[in-house]
Each structure stands twice: as C-alpha cells, then as structure tokens.
Design a protein around this motif. Structure first.
Motif, PDB file in Angstrom:
ATOM      1  N   ARG A 194      -2.596   4.634   3.261  1.00 50.60           N
ATOM      2  CA  ARG A 194      -2.847   5.696   2.283  1.00 50.60           C
ATOM      3  C   ARG A 194      -1.657   6.648   2.317  1.00 50.60           C
ATOM      4  NH1 ARG A 194      -7.859   8.102   4.033  1.00 50.60           N
ATOM      5  NH2 ARG A 194      -6.564   9.399   5.365  1.00 50.60           N
ATOM      6  N   ARG A 195      -1.134   6.959   1.153  1.00 49.43           N
ATOM      7  CA  ARG A 195       0.022   7.835   1.060  1.00 49.43           C
ATOM      8  C   ARG A 195      -0.333   9.279   1.404  1.00 49.43           C
ATOM      9  NH1 ARG A 195       2.246   6.142  -4.841  1.00 49.43           N
ATOM     10  NH2 ARG A 195       1.368   8.236  -5.187  1.00 49.43           N
ATOM     11  N   SER A 196       0.678  10.096   1.574  1.00 48.02           N
ATOM     12  CA  SER A 196       0.447  11.491   1.930  1.00 48.02           C
ATOM     13  C   SER A 196      -0.213  12.277   0.800  1.00 48.02           C
ATOM     14  CB  SER A 196       1.766  12.165   2.322  1.00 48.02           C
ATOM     15  OG  SER A 196       2.683  12.132   1.245  1.00 48.02           O
ATOM     16  N   ASP A 197      -0.136  11.772  -0.425  1.00 51.14           N
ATOM     17  CA  ASP A 197      -0.812  12.443  -1.545  1.00 51.14           C
ATOM     18  C   ASP A 197      -2.229  11.936  -1.752  1.00 51.14           C
ATOM     19  OD1 ASP A 197      -0.315   9.939  -2.565  1.00 51.14           O
ATOM     20  OD2 ASP A 197       0.874  10.618  -4.281  1.00 51.14           O
ATOM     21  N   GLY A 198      -2.711  11.075  -0.857  1.00 48.04           N
ATOM     22  CA  GLY A 198      -4.079  10.580  -0.931  1.00 48.04           C
ATOM     23  C   GLY A 198      -4.245   9.287  -1.685  1.00 48.04           C
ATOM     24  N   VAL A 199      -3.179   8.787  -2.326  1.00 46.36           N
ATOM     25  CA  VAL A 199      -3.269   7.538  -3.080  1.00 46.36           C
ATOM     26  C   VAL A 199      -3.259   6.358  -2.112  1.00 46.36           C
ATOM     27  CG1 VAL A 199      -2.097   6.047  -4.752  1.00 46.36           C
ATOM     28  CG2 VAL A 199      -2.189   8.523  -5.130  1.00 46.36           C
ATOM     29  N   VAL A 200      -4.191   5.440  -2.306  1.00 45.84           N
ATOM     30  CA  VAL A 200      -4.270   4.261  -1.449  1.00 45.84           C
ATOM     31  C   VAL A 200      -3.044   3.380  -1.669  1.00 45.84           C
ATOM     32  CG1 VAL A 200      -5.573   2.146  -1.014  1.00 45.84           C
ATOM     33  CG2 VAL A 200      -6.776   4.298  -1.351  1.00 45.84           C
ATOM     34  N   ALA A 201      -2.509   2.839  -0.591  1.00 45.51           N
ATOM     35  CA  ALA A 201      -1.302   2.035  -0.661  1.00 45.51           C
ATOM     36  C   ALA A 201      -1.599   0.636  -1.199  1.00 45.51           C
ATOM     37  CB  ALA A 201      -0.649   1.942   0.711  1.00 45.51           C
ATOM     38  N   TYR A 202      -0.567   0.042  -1.766  1.00 44.23           N
ATOM     39  CA  TYR A 202      -0.662  -1.281  -2.399  1.00 44.23           C
ATOM     40  C   TYR A 202      -1.259  -2.321  -1.459  1.00 44.23           C
ATOM     41  CZ  TYR A 202       1.186  -5.852  -3.873  1.00 44.23           C
ATOM     42  OH  TYR A 202       1.329  -7.183  -4.191  1.00 44.23           O
ATOM     43  N   GLN A 203      -0.764  -2.393  -0.229  1.00 43.82           N
ATOM     44  CA  GLN A 203      -1.183  -3.472   0.672  1.00 43.82           C
ATOM     45  C   GLN A 203      -2.692  -3.463   0.898  1.00 43.82           C
ATOM     46  OE1 GLN A 203       1.080  -5.535   1.196  1.00 43.82           O
ATOM     47  NE2 GLN A 203       3.020  -4.431   1.167  1.00 43.82           N
ATOM     48  N   LEU A 204      -3.252  -2.284   1.139  1.00 40.88           N
ATOM     49  CA  LEU A 204      -4.686  -2.200   1.392  1.00 40.88           C
ATOM     50  C   LEU A 204      -5.480  -2.547   0.142  1.00 40.88           C
ATOM     51  CD1 LEU A 204      -6.875  -1.096   3.585  1.00 40.88           C
ATOM     52  CD2 LEU A 204      -7.091   0.707   1.885  1.00 40.88           C
ATOM     53  N   ALA A 205      -5.094  -1.969  -0.997  1.00 47.83           N
ATOM     54  CA  ALA A 205      -5.848  -2.199  -2.230  1.00 47.83           C
ATOM     55  C   ALA A 205      -5.869  -3.681  -2.587  1.00 47.83           C
ATOM     56  CB  ALA A 205      -5.241  -1.379  -3.372  1.00 47.83           C
ATOM     57  N   VAL A 206      -4.739  -4.333  -2.487  1.00 45.86           N
ATOM     58  CA  VAL A 206      -4.658  -5.749  -2.854  1.00 45.86           C
ATOM     59  C   VAL A 206      -5.483  -6.614  -1.909  1.00 45.86           C
ATOM     60  CG1 VAL A 206      -3.087  -7.734  -2.958  1.00 45.86           C
ATOM     61  CG2 VAL A 206      -2.459  -5.578  -4.059  1.00 45.86           C
ATOM     62  N   ALA A 207      -5.366  -6.354  -0.601  1.00 48.63           N
ATOM     63  CA  ALA A 207      -6.126  -7.157   0.363  1.00 48.63           C
ATOM     64  C   ALA A 207      -7.629  -7.002   0.156  1.00 48.63           C
ATOM     65  CB  ALA A 207      -5.733  -6.767   1.787  1.00 48.63           C
ATOM     66  N   VAL A 208      -8.083  -5.757  -0.002  1.00 45.15           N
ATOM     67  CA  VAL A 208      -9.512  -5.504  -0.199  1.00 45.15           C
ATOM     68  C   VAL A 208      -9.999  -6.136  -1.497  1.00 45.15           C
ATOM     69  CG1 VAL A 208     -11.213  -3.687  -0.641  1.00 45.15           C
ATOM     70  CG2 VAL A 208      -9.560  -3.428   1.219  1.00 45.15           C
ATOM     71  N   ASP A 209      -9.229  -5.978  -2.567  1.00 46.44           N
ATOM     72  CA  ASP A 209      -9.655  -6.527  -3.857  1.00 46.44           C
ATOM     73  C   ASP A 209      -9.696  -8.046  -3.839  1.00 46.44           C
ATOM     74  OD1 ASP A 209      -9.889  -3.992  -4.823  1.00 46.44           O
ATOM     75  OD2 ASP A 209      -8.035  -4.008  -5.979  1.00 46.44           O
ATOM     76  N   ASP A 210      -8.687  -8.684  -3.241  1.00 47.46           N
ATOM     77  CA  ASP A 210      -8.717 -10.143  -3.174  1.00 47.46           C
ATOM     78  C   ASP A 210      -9.952 -10.626  -2.427  1.00 47.46           C
ATOM     79  OD1 ASP A 210      -6.399 -10.500  -4.649  1.00 47.46           O
ATOM     80  OD2 ASP A 210      -5.092 -10.797  -2.910  1.00 47.46           O
ATOM     81  N   ALA A 211     -10.305  -9.920  -1.341  1.00 47.77           N
ATOM     82  CA  ALA A 211     -11.476 -10.324  -0.563  1.00 47.77           C
ATOM     83  C   ALA A 211     -12.757 -10.135  -1.361  1.00 47.77           C
ATOM     84  CB  ALA A 211     -11.535  -9.524   0.733  1.00 47.77           C
ATOM     85  N   LEU A 212     -12.959  -8.955  -1.931  1.00 57.92           N
ATOM     86  CA  LEU A 212     -14.225  -8.649  -2.591  1.00 57.92           C
ATOM     87  C   LEU A 212     -14.379  -9.373  -3.929  1.00 57.92           C
ATOM     88  CD1 LEU A 212     -14.660  -4.843  -1.820  1.00 57.92           C
ATOM     89  CD2 LEU A 212     -15.479  -6.828  -0.538  1.00 57.92           C
ATOM     90  N   MET A 213     -13.273  -9.766  -4.535  1.00 59.16           N
ATOM     91  CA  MET A 213     -13.346 -10.507  -5.793  1.00 59.16           C
ATOM     92  C   MET A 213     -13.380 -12.022  -5.577  1.00 59.16           C
ATOM     93  SD  MET A 213     -10.827  -8.273  -8.259  1.00 59.16           S
ATOM     94  CE  MET A 213     -11.216  -6.543  -8.612  1.00 59.16           C
TER      95      MET A 213
END
Length: 329
Positions: A194-213
């Motif tokens: 997660r970036r310092s501005d609170g935005v979730v980082a690419y690596q986490l979002a992609v991994a989670v989405d691939d798993a849940l989808m």
C-alpha cells in the motif's frame, strides 16, 4: 477421474490512456490462449490509481476491444449471474478485498511501515530511472523500532506498507520463457503493498483479484515477468494457488522502443479514425504470433483454430513502417 478445470483467462487493461497496438497484441494473445482451450475470459479494469485512471478511458477501451473483435464472459458490462462472487470487475470497487488481504498479512507479522520517499529510493538505486521491478529496496525501514517509527510519523513522514519478503527462490515454469527461479531479492526486495497515500499497490491488487476471480491462466507482456515471483509469493502467503503464466514478447516501434501510450498514432482509436480495418490489425498480429502465415485479414475467431503459445520464441518483435502502413492502406 476428475475433469480438467475450465481455463479462465483475463484481459486487465488500465484506463490511463487509449489502448495501443502493443496492448492489442497482448490482449489478443490472452484472448486466443483462453478461447483456443474453450475457456472463459474476464475483463478486469485495473483502475486502482485514482490520479491516473479516467472513466472515459474505461468506456473507450471497452469500445476499442469490442471493435477489435474480442469478447469476454464477465466484466463491468457483463456481470455474473445472481450469487456470483467474482465481481465487481473494477479494482476501484474492490477495496474491501484488499483491506482483508492486508489485515491477514499484518496479523501474520509479514508487513512493516516504510518511510522512504521515492526520491530517496532512486538515490539508493544510484539512478534517476529504474526498471520494471521498481527501485530496489535495501530494507532501510525493516528493523526500525517503535520509537523510531513514532519519531518519523511526528516529523510528518507518511509511510507506505511493505511486505517482509520470505527468503528462498520462487520457482515456476513460464509457458514461453520456460523454467524460472528467482528470489524476491532478485525482484527488488521487500515491495510495497500500500502506497503512502493509501492507494493499494499493483502487486497486491493483481494477486488478490486473480485468486478471487478464479483466474488460472495469465497471459501478459514479458515486461511483467519480474512481477510474477512477487505475485506468486503473495498468493502463497494468502493461502491461494498460482495461475499458469505465459509472458509474451513485446512489440517495438521502428526504432526498437517498446510501444507505449506515448505512441498516440498507434492507439486503436486513432487507427480507427484513419480507416483501419480491425481484421487487418488482428490478421497482422496473428501473423506475428505464427497463427496466420499468409498475413491476410482475419478476425480473432478465425485465428483461434491455428493458435498456440508454443509458436512464440520470446524475442521482441519490431514493427516495420511498411507493416503499419498496410493497416490503413
């Protein structure tokens, strides 16, 4: 005897500009890889960055992909039947899934706050620009104690959140590039969740989405290969299996530069306005992929029976000017 699982691939564009010929190449190959195996395709909009993503680009990319002849089974314009659990299909609407994943990693002691700025990271790397892995991280904030962290917070520093990367190699076999064995240190070290501005980082979002989808086949450009060990590691830490990966060669311009959104003349939108036939575009891309030897105009569906990822050798492909002229001739 159990039946083989249905292949489920994905198209995952970022709505930060109009998609170009290089994007079309990667999306076509991802679509063909799934459809040639009678698989499903998910369209996921990777609009996690609110500063760069624009809704008008989302609308444009859906229109441009449809014009190109690609389709999908699930996406923002094709929701699941009632009771489905894959959606929503825009990352900007999936925050609760990322929050839950981060909480799981935090509770396992696998994260820590990092107060280093991007400028400091570039300075540590000894170069103003870094490669696709991002600036390597030397672990500066890994061992800060609570008092040190508090002092940095009081000084006005806003931390990102990093993964405390496990040691040892991550092994996988890429369909195009073969066996891979990389440590997370090879890929830049402890990376941001997660970036310092609170935005979730690419690596986490992609991994989670691939798993849940339920994505079990990922076809994308070879420039992302350096991210794959990171995503596999995250999936393992979160208790998921990893998809099969195929990283395809990149399309280059006449000077050998990777096609990017700065190549506005090669945006599908501009090619459309110049009178390009979408079947000529996919016919050319099919010829480059080895599934349309004659190079004739052909739709994605017409290429499908002849497609195989095994025909790609991993070498990037330079587009000559004559090839591009032929698209709008």
């Amino acid at each position: 005897m159990h039946a083989a699982p249905v292949i489920r691939g994905r198209l995952a564009p970022s709505p930060t500009g109009y998609i170009h010929l290089g994007n079309a190449w990667a999306f076509l190959l991802a679509w063909l890889a799934a459809r040639a195996s009678s698989g499903e395709v998910v369209l996921r909009i990777e609009d996690i960055d609110p500063q760069r993503s624009r809704p008008e680009y989302t609308a444009a990319l859906i229109e441009d992909l449809t014009w190109l002849g690609l389709d999908w089974d699930y996406g923002p314009d094709k929701p699941e039947p009632a009771g489905g659990c894959m959606g929503p299909f825009e990352q900007s609407r999936r925050g609760q899934h990322y929050t839950a994943a981060i909480a799981q990693l935090e509770s396992a002691g696998l994260t820590y706050p990092c107060f280093c700025t991007r400028k400091e990271l570039r300075s540590m790397a000894g170069a103003p620009h870094v490669d696709d892995a991002g600036a390597p991280y030397p672990g500066t904030c890994r061992s800060l104690n609570q008092a040190q962290r508090q002092a940095l917070l009081e000084s006005g520093r806003r931390p990102c959140l990093r993964l405390r990367c496990p040691d040892g190699p991550v092994n996988f076999t890429d369909t195009v590039f073969g066996p891979q064995s990389l440590t997370l240190a090879d890929c830049g070290g402890d990376f941001a969740l997660r970036r310092s501005d609170g935005v979730v980082a690419y690596q986490l979002a992609v991994a989670v989405d691939d798993a849940l989808m339920g994505i079990n086949q990922v076809v994308r450009g070879r420039d992302i290969l350096i991210s794959t060990p990171r995503q596999i590691a995250l999936l393992k830490l979160l208790g998921y299996g990893a998809p099969a990966y195929a990283h395809v060669p990149l399309l280059l311009d006449d000077e050998g530069e990777r096609l990017a959104k700065r190549h506005q003349s090669l945006a599908l939108r501009n090619l459309r306005q110049m009178g390009a036939d979408p079947r000529r575009i996919t016919g050319l891309l099919g010829a480059l992929a080895g599934c349309n030897p004659g190079g004739n105009a052909a739709s994605p569906a017409e290429l499908m029976p002849y497609f195989s990822l095994s025909r790609l050798d991993g070498d990037d492909i330079r587009l000559g000017r004559e090839m591009l002229r032929a698209l709008v001739a």
